[in-house]
Enzyme design. Structure first.
Site, PDB file in Angstrom:
ATOM      1  N   TYR A 132     116.076  62.139  17.461  1.00 22.21           N
ATOM      2  CA  TYR A 132     116.217  62.559  16.067  1.00 22.21           C
ATOM      3  C   TYR A 132     117.588  63.202  15.843  1.00 22.21           C
ATOM      4  O   TYR A 132     118.074  63.981  16.664  1.00 22.21           O
ATOM      5  CB  TYR A 132     115.121  63.540  15.669  1.00 22.21           C
ATOM      6  CG  TYR A 132     113.747  62.930  15.543  1.00 22.21           C
ATOM      7  CD1 TYR A 132     113.542  61.558  15.629  1.00 22.21           C
ATOM      8  CD2 TYR A 132     112.630  63.740  15.333  1.00 22.21           C
ATOM      9  CE1 TYR A 132     112.277  61.014  15.521  1.00 22.21           C
ATOM     10  CE2 TYR A 132     111.355  63.200  15.216  1.00 22.21           C
ATOM     11  CZ  TYR A 132     111.190  61.837  15.315  1.00 22.21           C
ATOM     12  OH  TYR A 132     109.930  61.301  15.212  1.00 22.21           O
ATOM     13  N   GLY A 142     102.350  59.475  -5.336  1.00 21.62           N
ATOM     14  CA  GLY A 142     102.501  59.438  -6.788  1.00 21.62           C
ATOM     15  C   GLY A 142     103.768  58.734  -7.218  1.00 21.62           C
ATOM     16  O   GLY A 142     104.393  59.089  -8.214  1.00 21.62           O
ATOM     17  N   LEU A 163     104.770  55.904  -0.847  1.00 15.47           N
ATOM     18  CA  LEU A 163     103.899  55.080  -1.685  1.00 15.47           C
ATOM     19  C   LEU A 163     102.659  55.827  -2.155  1.00 15.47           C
ATOM     20  O   LEU A 163     102.145  55.570  -3.248  1.00 15.47           O
ATOM     21  CB  LEU A 163     103.469  53.824  -0.925  1.00 15.47           C
ATOM     22  CG  LEU A 163     104.425  52.629  -0.946  1.00 15.47           C
ATOM     23  CD1 LEU A 163     103.946  51.581   0.042  1.00 15.47           C
ATOM     24  CD2 LEU A 163     104.521  52.045  -2.351  1.00 15.47           C
TER      25      LEU A 163
END
Length: 329
Positions: free
Chosen positions: A53, A224, A221
């Protein structure tokens, strides 16, 4: 905050997991520290990261941000159950040599030492294999892991993105060696993506692994997205944009948002709350970019979904069914 055991272990972890993938690439160090402080203040004690990361030329940056947060003291490290991952090639761009990635005993040893240094800690609570390594036998992997456990550098091992048969293979090999084996599996699982229910989650339950879903909002997705798009609050992009280009998928998401609007529920909180009702799930990973996003995620712990809502969600997002019935008679 609610706590549960991580799989068959005695380790107690929060029902939400703080994902740190945005720390560095999208969230600066000061804000990342503020989010981690707020998480601990709320009782969220399970933090997930990975050696890769930071991405690109900044691989390892996220672990370093967590390390600088631990260095502030005040019990931060002692109160945190820390999980990180190994698999990706961590060599600098253009400087990749053989054995700088995957799950050989050599790379596991190298990767652990590098993660410990970046994290500024003496041990990792849950050391996770970020992907399967088809070239390295589990006998070698467990030999390396057992040495690290004996040295006190890691406490438990977990997997990520493993198919069901690899979970079985890993833990059967560990059992023959008298090793603890995998105690957790981190998999893609949410209302829109339920294939893990066929074999991954049953395998995890059979072998006593805690299930840690990643991408619980499926790239936004389930948060909202259509309402935000209509209100001009967010421009749809990435996975959400490509999915919503399909009229059938768009209609499905619209039905989801309409159902929740009927019951006065927020989409993102509901998607997390649904995962908390699923058998075998320890807790989903939430990856806030801001403190406000963390606050929203924490509200999911207070959401109670009625049977009517749960049935409605199943109608909109039907699961695949168990294996082998999902693909056979």
């Amino acid at each position: 905050m609610e706590y549960t055991q991580l799989g068959r272990t005695g380790l107690k972890v929060s029902r939400l997991v703080l994902g740190t993938m945005n720390f560095g690439p999208q969230t600066d160090e000061a804000t990342s520290h503020a989010i981690m402080d707020a998480a601990l203040d709320a009782g969220l004690n399970f933090f997930d990261t990975a050696n890769v990361y930071g991405w690109g030329e900044n691989k390892g940056r996220t672990e370093s941000i967590i390390g600088s947060w631990f260095a502030k003291g005040d019990g931060r490290r002692d109160r945190t159950v820390l999980a990180t991952k190994v698999y990706a090639n961590m060599a600098a761009e253009g400087d990749a040599w053989p054995n700088h990635d995957k799950l050989s005993a050599l790379n596991i040893r190298r990767a652990v030492e590098a993660s410990l240094k970046r994290l500024g800690t003496e041990y990792i609570d849950v050391y996770q294999f970020h992907h399967i390594d088809r070239a390295t036998p589990f006998e070698e992997i467990w030999q390396a892991v057992d040495v690290l456990i004996q040295q006190g550098k890691i406490l438990y091992a977990g997997s990520s993105n493993f198919p069901g048969y690899k979970i079985a293979q890993a833990n059967e090999t560990a059992a023959r060696r008298g090793s603890v084996g995998l105690v957790s599996e981190q998999c893609l699982y949410n209302l829109s993506e339920r294939r893990a229910e066929m074999e991954v989650i049953p395998a995890a339950q059979e072998y006593g692994l805690g299930v840690i879903p990643w991408s619980p909002l499926h790239g936004g997705l389930l948060g909202g997205v259509l309402k935000k798009e209509a209100e001009g609050k967010r421009r749809t992009e990435g996975r959400a944009a490509s999915t919503l280009a399909d009229p059938a998928a768009r209609a499905q998401i619209q039905a989801y948002e309409d159902l929740l609007d009927k019951y006065g529920l927020e989409p993102g909180e509901t998607a997390l709350a649904w995962l908390l009702t699923r058998p075998g799930v320890t807790g989903p990973i939430v990856g806030p970019r801001t403190p406000e996003q963390l606050t929203s995620a924490l509200r999911a712990l207070e959401v109670e979904l009625s049977e009517e809502v749960l049935s409605g969600l199943d109608e909109i997002f039907p699961g695949p069914g168990p294996s082998p019935e999902a693909f056979a008679w």
